[in-house]
Design a protein around this motif. Structure first.
Motif, PDB file in Angstrom:
ATOM      1  N   MET D   7       0.841  -1.209   0.000  1.00  0.00           N
ATOM      2  CA  MET D   7       0.000   0.000   0.000  1.00  0.00           C
ATOM      3  C   MET D   7       0.873   1.254   0.000  1.00  0.00           C
ATOM      4  N   ILE D  11       1.297   4.633  -3.087  1.00  0.00           N
ATOM      5  CA  ILE D  11       0.731   5.958  -2.777  1.00  0.00           C
ATOM      6  C   ILE D  11       1.058   6.932  -3.902  1.00  0.00           C
ATOM      7  N   ARG D  73      -3.193   2.702  12.574  1.00  0.00           N
ATOM      8  CA  ARG D  73      -4.121   3.368  11.650  1.00  0.00           C
ATOM      9  C   ARG D  73      -3.601   4.740  11.242  1.00  0.00           C
ATOM     10  N   VAL D  74      -3.119   5.505  12.200  1.00  0.00           N
ATOM     11  CA  VAL D  74      -2.610   6.842  11.888  1.00  0.00           C
ATOM     12  C   VAL D  74      -1.414   6.747  10.928  1.00  0.00           C
ATOM     13  N   SER D  76      -0.834   4.395   8.862  1.00  0.00           N
ATOM     14  CA  SER D  76      -1.293   3.865   7.570  1.00  0.00           C
ATOM     15  C   SER D  76      -1.835   4.969   6.660  1.00  0.00           C
ATOM     16  N   ARG D  77      -1.994   6.163   7.218  1.00  0.00           N
ATOM     17  CA  ARG D  77      -2.480   7.328   6.448  1.00  0.00           C
ATOM     18  C   ARG D  77      -1.411   8.409   6.492  1.00  0.00           C
ATOM     19  N   PRO D  78      -0.290   8.185   5.792  1.00  0.00           N
ATOM     20  CA  PRO D  78       0.863   9.079   5.976  1.00  0.00           C
ATOM     21  C   PRO D  78       0.787  10.401   5.212  1.00  0.00           C
ATOM     22  N   ALA D  79      -0.277  10.649   4.450  1.00  0.00           N
ATOM     23  CA  ALA D  79      -0.298  11.888   3.662  1.00  0.00           C
ATOM     24  C   ALA D  79      -0.281  13.117   4.574  1.00  0.00           C
ATOM     25  N   ARG D  80      -1.010  13.043   5.683  1.00  0.00           N
ATOM     26  CA  ARG D  80      -0.863  14.081   6.716  1.00  0.00           C
ATOM     27  C   ARG D  80       0.224  13.604   7.675  1.00  0.00           C
TER      28      ARG D  80
END
Lengths: 136, 136, 136, 136
Positions: D7, D11, D73-74, D76-80
């Motif tokens: 994943m 990105i 979870r945080v 796993s959402r590295p865009a921010r």
């Protein structure tokens, strides 16, 4: 009004689900309260003298907390509303809240925290059943 | 062997459920992987040029992540095994993994992250179905 | 009184933490409300016309929901109270609630759901700061 | 390669964080494994004969599972990527994984599940420290 009620009332275009805002907000609040009470009850149970007897209560509270918390989140995002999926989740909540409430109620005469947790479970079970009723 | 398999293999007295350790460990791992992939996919979707088209995918991934994560936790605690409750949860996972996998697959030709997420959803759907099959 | 307050009041032997029951219950309630509002706000944001502008708000709400929900659970189990660990978690909540509240407030003039969510974030930030103050 | 690694590798535009894809994927996998092992360990602990001695282990595993799951979870959402917020969360994980691993290790000679859980906690602690090192 709870934040859940205020948030649902502010959704662009209104909610397009098989229930009105007040019913849905009450379910979300009851699920969140039940998840919180169950998490707290596991910890209080672990401090009791009759620890061995509390093991089934701890296990039920852990399952109940996880499933109610997840269902509260799914219901908080009502724009996607898959009725069959929602009914499976709500029925899972009804099942675990019933079992957990019954077990907590057994300990209610001795432990005040189990009395409070039983009340949270039964209220959650009732509101989930209410939502299932208007959905079917 | 995954930690889930090692943990299940070390349970005092063995697991008393309607499945063997390998099947159960595979379901727990697939649920955890699916929850992780779905959380990651929402974030990647939000970076795409065709953002408006990704909205249904984002919503499905959010629901799928929450329900698979909760179910993984419940299955990780198999000492309490309420077959009816477990079947409702597993059926909810099958439903949301199927819907989420189908939606991700639509975007797979354009977005590699949706291709990976679709694979995680379909694997999770299959393992949950497999567990439901041995339970009924 | 909220379930959190009732549960904390019924803990065997009382809570042995660096705060009284009322303060701790208020923090747990504010964290739960903030997690709920943030989950709901991501869904409402995804329905807005100015979707591209809402992306930072969606991302902040997702992080804020996850960290506040986990911290609410940890605080709901106060028998183990590791002050350093709790302070790190509360500071993480303060940081993400502040960022999320500020971003939601930018959209508050246009979107009522962001106004409600900003209020939930700022109340949560304040109660977490209050608990940090009595802990240090 | 794990789903987390796949994943992150898919990105759009690549990850813009203070670590490479391999390091970040390893941390996400270790956090997910640790959350799973800790959830499983609470349940196995509750089945042990020396239940009263297992109470601190159960409490640590519950906190460790919740914080590691939220942090996974945080991440796993590295865009921010808010470095200060991420460092607080990672330091909270390091603290709780260390305490939980140490407590599990005490029971490792008697209980195989605690031995497995200790290994998951220490691996998670190490990977989180590794990410903190490249961030500072």
């Amino acid at each position: 009004m709870s934040y859940a009620g205020q948030m649902l009332g502010a959704i662009p275009g209104g909610i397009k689900v098989d229930a009105n805002v007040d019913v849905l907000a009450e379910v979300i609040d009851a699920l969140g309260d039940c998840a919180q009470a169950c998490a707290a009850d596991t910890d209080a149970d672990l401090s009791e003298q009759n620890l061995a007897e509390m093991v089934p209560c701890i296990r039920l509270c852990e399952d109940c907390a996880d499933v109610c918390a997840a269902t509260a989140r799914v219901l908080s995002r009502p724009a996607r509303w898959d009725a069959r999926f929602m009914m499976l989740l709500l029925e899972a909540c009804v099942a675990v809240c019933r079992s957990c409430g019954d077990e907590c109620e057994r300990h209610a005469p001795m432990h005040g925290h189990c009395r409070v947790c039983a009340a949270a479970c039964f209220r959650c079970e009732q509101t989930c059943r209410g939502l299932l009723d208007v959905m079917t």
